[in-house]
Design an enzyme around this catalytic site. Structure first.
Site, PDB file in Angstrom:
ATOM      1  CE  LYS A  72      -2.903   2.361   4.057  1.00  0.00           C
ATOM      2  NZ  LYS A  72      -2.100   1.252   4.620  1.00  0.00           N
TER       3      LYS A  72
ATOM      4  CB  SER B 243      -0.958   0.003   1.200  1.00  0.00           C
ATOM      5  OG  SER B 243      -0.244   0.181   2.392  1.00  0.00           O
TER       6      SER B 243
END
Lengths: 201, 201
Positions: free
Chosen positions: A163, A125
């Site tokens: 993230k 990701s």
DNA sequence: TGACAAACCACACATTTGTGTGGTATATCT
DNA sequence: AGATATACCACACAAATGTGTGGTTTGTCA
């Protein structure tokens, strides 16, 4: 491998002093320990060393000056590499420690210890930020971070992800660095900030 | 900052032994050095220490056992971070050493020293492999490598690049990890193989 | 109450370790 | 030839450092 057993406060102090001195390159003599801790007798220090040895935290060689070593049970200057983190409210509970990374001067500068840990990255990701599956992410614990920082965050389902933190109109959300993943607007809690990435080939 | 001055072979040996012992955690006593090197007199060892101190490689504290330190001029267990490499034929001539990276157990395992160096990555030609501008690439010197390895290679124009090594029909060429860069079919020489990438935020 | 551990101290003593003085021999450079 | 550096050794001595014995006090646990 078990962890550090119970230590009395003073034993803790003695151990810390030994750690500090070893970190500064030269282990202390018995008298140096006594001087630091305010003991007037070398016998006292030896009692402490005996206790620490018995608890498996220290090793010594007979009749050798400064021959004090810490055992593997004292994870000095090492950062735990974590697979899964079960993160309760105030403190992280490391569940699956996969190993340790040595906090070396040049990579990180001498850090405090309790506020740094490492995560093994899973998934793709964050590929567009150059963070690949299997990389080791060094995280500095912090309850918050700034816009655009890459953070380790705890999601509602008790999962931890790496993230990018984004703020939009005063509201924070998380973004992957990979178009295949949508931004995360759910509730989350910042655990820490990414400070270093290490990848081995 | 100058580099290591000339040492006689024996002085070199003494220095190496001290390095080794410090690496093993406990600096040696004068008598331990003598024993190792075959000296029957402590005076001899002190002569050597005096020489090493005068040459700026060693520091000592008076009347303290084992209080031998290496100075910054002895880059023990450190890998040079290089900006530009002027690479002559047989050996690399480091031109622009920007600093040193500590070769730590956990990142690299204890390595030999002469065969590892670090490059600061410039440009975006390897972004698709997760290697970004500014990253530190740790390279193990080798005259050749295998298909798909990422290598540091010396081009004809004396430039060094980090690229992926590819073989096609028995012939090797270099490929960037970024579609904006064409593969390189010119003549080149493999300098070493990428073993670790480090990125600091 | 007795046993036990933690937490100390005082010393005497043995070793280890560092220091200092004073040598010898060889080679190099001026 | 004299100065200088390398390359050693033998000791004596002083300081630093580790070891060992034998205490005292305080609190906890059974």
């Amino acid at each position: 491998m078990e962890n550090k057993p119970y230590l009395t406060p003073k034993q803790e102090k003695v151990l810390n002093f030994i750690q500090k001195r070893i970190g500064e390159r030269l282990p202390p003599t018995i008298r140096e320990i006594g001087e630091e801790l305010g003991f007037k007798s070398t016998g006292t220090v030896r009692d402490y060393l005996k206790a620490l040895i018995q608890k498996g935290l220290v090793r010594r060689m007979n009749n050798k000056s400064r021959a004090i070593e810490l055992t593997e049970r004292v994870n000095f200057n090492k950062i735990p590499i974590i697979g899964t983190i079960m993160a309760g409210k105030p403190n992280l509970a490391y569940e699956e420690i996969q190993g340790y990374v040595d906090a070396d001067d040049l990579f990180l500068g001498r850090l405090g210890f309790d506020d740094v840990f490492a995560l093994r990255v899973k998934g793709d990701s964050m590929v567009d930020a150059g963070i690949l599956d299997g990389d080791i992410a060094i995280i500095k614990k912090r309850p918050n971070a700034e816009n655009n920082n890459i953070v380790a965050a705890l999601l509602d389902n008790n999962e931890v992800t790496l993230k990018r933190l984004r703020s939009k109109a005063g509201k924070f959300h998380l973004e992957a660095a990979n178009n295949n993943y949508p931004p995360i607007f759910e509730e989350f809690k910042v655990i820490g900030k990414l400070i270093t990435v290490i990848r081995k080939y």
